[in-house]
Scaffold this motif. Structure first.
Motif, mmCIF file in Angstrom:
data_model
loop_
_atom_site.group_PDB
_atom_site.id
_atom_site.type_symbol
_atom_site.label_atom_id
_atom_site.label_comp_id
_atom_site.label_asym_id
_atom_site.label_seq_id
_atom_site.Cartn_x
_atom_site.Cartn_y
_atom_site.Cartn_z
ATOM 1 N N LYS A 28 -7.157 -5.102 -2.433
ATOM 2 C CA LYS A 28 -6.495 -3.809 -2.349
ATOM 3 C C LYS A 28 -6.304 -3.248 -3.755
ATOM 4 N N GLY A 29 -6.416 -1.931 -3.861
ATOM 5 C CA GLY A 29 -6.219 -1.302 -5.155
ATOM 6 C C GLY A 29 -5.436 -0.015 -5.049
ATOM 7 N N TYR A 30 -4.403 -0.013 -4.194
ATOM 8 C CA TYR A 30 -3.626 1.200 -4.001
ATOM 9 C C TYR A 30 -2.812 1.519 -5.251
ATOM 10 N N ILE A 31 -2.678 2.809 -5.527
ATOM 11 C CA ILE A 31 -1.881 3.204 -6.682
ATOM 12 C C ILE A 31 -0.403 2.977 -6.373
ATOM 13 N N LYS A 32 0.409 2.926 -7.418
ATOM 14 C CA LYS A 32 1.813 2.551 -7.282
ATOM 15 C C LYS A 32 2.571 3.460 -6.325
ATOM 16 N N SER A 33 2.341 4.763 -6.413
ATOM 17 C CA SER A 33 3.094 5.691 -5.571
ATOM 18 C C SER A 33 2.838 5.435 -4.092
ATOM 19 N N MET A 34 1.602 5.103 -3.727
ATOM 20 C CA MET A 34 1.288 4.851 -2.322
ATOM 21 C C MET A 34 2.046 3.635 -1.806
ATOM 22 N N ALA A 35 2.071 2.577 -2.588
ATOM 23 C CA ALA A 35 2.738 1.344 -2.161
ATOM 24 C C ALA A 35 4.250 1.523 -2.046
ATOM 25 N N THR A 36 4.851 2.249 -2.980
ATOM 26 C CA THR A 36 6.309 2.393 -2.949
ATOM 27 C C THR A 36 6.769 3.394 -1.899
ATOM 28 N N VAL A 37 5.978 4.415 -1.644
ATOM 29 C CA VAL A 37 6.392 5.433 -0.679
ATOM 30 C C VAL A 37 6.327 4.899 0.746
ATOM 31 N N VAL A 38 5.262 4.200 1.104
ATOM 32 C CA VAL A 38 5.191 3.655 2.467
ATOM 33 C C VAL A 38 6.038 2.396 2.607
ATOM 34 N N GLY A 39 6.334 1.722 1.503
ATOM 35 C CA GLY A 39 7.217 0.561 1.550
ATOM 36 C C GLY A 39 6.529 -0.734 1.174
ATOM 37 N N GLU A 40 7.277 -1.619 0.561
ATOM 38 C CA GLU A 40 6.703 -2.879 0.076
ATOM 39 C C GLU A 40 6.303 -3.822 1.205
ATOM 40 N N LYS A 41 6.814 -3.574 2.429
ATOM 41 C CA LYS A 41 6.444 -4.417 3.567
ATOM 42 C C LYS A 41 5.343 -3.785 4.417
ATOM 43 N N SER A 42 4.816 -2.661 3.952
ATOM 44 C CA SER A 42 3.720 -2.012 4.661
ATOM 45 C C SER A 42 2.461 -2.864 4.578
ATOM 46 N N VAL A 43 1.629 -2.762 5.596
ATOM 47 C CA VAL A 43 0.356 -3.487 5.588
ATOM 48 C C VAL A 43 -0.508 -3.036 4.413
ATOM 49 N N PHE A 44 -0.216 -1.850 3.869
ATOM 50 C CA PHE A 44 -0.938 -1.357 2.700
ATOM 51 C C PHE A 44 -0.530 -2.075 1.416
ATOM 52 N N ALA A 45 0.687 -2.635 1.398
ATOM 53 C CA ALA A 45 1.246 -3.106 0.135
ATOM 54 C C ALA A 45 1.512 -4.604 0.058
ATOM 55 N N VAL A 46 1.564 -5.290 1.188
ATOM 56 C CA VAL A 46 1.937 -6.708 1.183
ATOM 57 C C VAL A 46 0.831 -7.571 0.583
#
Length: 274
Positions: A28-46
């Motif tokens: 995964k290479g999501y930018i910081k804003s994407m991970a923090t806005v959807v949440g640290e427990k999002s499938v995008f960020a975990v």
């Protein structure tokens, strides 16, 4: 883009390779804003070890039984709104219509939300969250990121209160949220914590709304520009309607009979690049 090289993958085979390798070759290479806005427990960020578990639990949303229920609800909602627009006899912009339609249908399917004032609030807050996904992560009043994070907080409060009512027994609904909450007795590998549920409800709303709404908008545009395709598509729909009682909702069986409709849908992504 964002200081890094990006490669766009339009083919189904290549997309499967990326999404089914569980980060063995692709990470995964999501930018910081994407991970923090959807949440640290999002499938995008975990992290990787949590991603597979969360994805597995969420996959129940896309089971055949869930999709069958959703098809009927969505068909009813779309028919009612189009009939109302026809009665008013006014033109309307397609994208705002599809954005509202997709969000309302997802809120209904995920959490059984039908109250219009609450739906309007969620629509507004989800729009702010979507805008913040690719913003510069500066928590300064007035910035897109700040507005998105504040909207996220309001949405989390809505989800938190809803979960509390369900857990206390004050409310019961036959929906996806109820399914997630009833998995408390399952092994830890097959259930989600409340924070994971809330972050991923937001993820599902934001990620599903824009893509689905845009796809419907482009469908309208391309069908308007290709009358012969529209005529064949209408003929297929009328043929299916002849075998159904008047007023009966669309079913998965009907969807599976739309062979030409499937070809039209599969050809739409190619139109984006022509």
């Amino acid at each position: 883009m964002f200081g890094k090289i990006h490669v766009f993958v339009p083919s189904i085979e290549a997309a499967k390779k990326v999404f089914t390798n569980d980060f063995g070759e692709f990470n995964k290479g999501y930018i910081k804003s994407m991970a923090t806005v959807v949440g640290e427990k999002s499938v995008f960020a975990v992290p990787i070890e949590s991603h597979t578990r969360i994805r597995h639990v969420l996959s129940a949303l896309f089971s055949m039984s869930s999709l069958s229920k959703f098809v009927e609800k969505f068909d009813q909602m779309l028919s009612q709104r189009l009939n109302k627009l026809e009665q008013n006899g006014k033109t309307f912009p397609v994208l705002p219509f599809t954005m509202k339609l997709t969000l309302d249908s997802m809120c209904n399917m995920l959490m059984s939300i039908t109250e219009e004032s609450l739906l309007q609030q969620i629509l507004s807050d989800c729009a702010a969250v979507s805008d913040a996904l690719l913003s510069v992560p500066l928590m300064i009043p007035g910035t897109t990121y700040y507005k998105g994070m504040k909207a996220r907080q309001r949405l989390m409060e809505i989800f938190k209160e809803m979960i509390a009512r369900r857990r206390s027994g004050k409310e019961y609904k036959d929906d996806f949220l109820q399914y997630l909450l009833e998995r408390d007795s399952c092994p830890s590998s097959e259930k989600l914590e409340d924070s994971e549920i809330m972050d991923n409800l937001l993820t599902l709303l934001v990620s599903g709304q824009v893509s689905s709404a845009a796809a419907m908008m482009w469908s309208v545009k391309f069908l308007d520009e290709n009358g012969e395709v529209l005529d064949k598509l209408r003929e297929e729909q009328l043929d299916i309607a002849k075998n159904k009682q008047r007023g009966t909702s669309l079913s998965m069986e009907d969807i599976n009979r739309m062979s030409y409709g499937l070809k039209v849908r599969q050809s739409e992504p190619n139109q984006f690049y022509t």
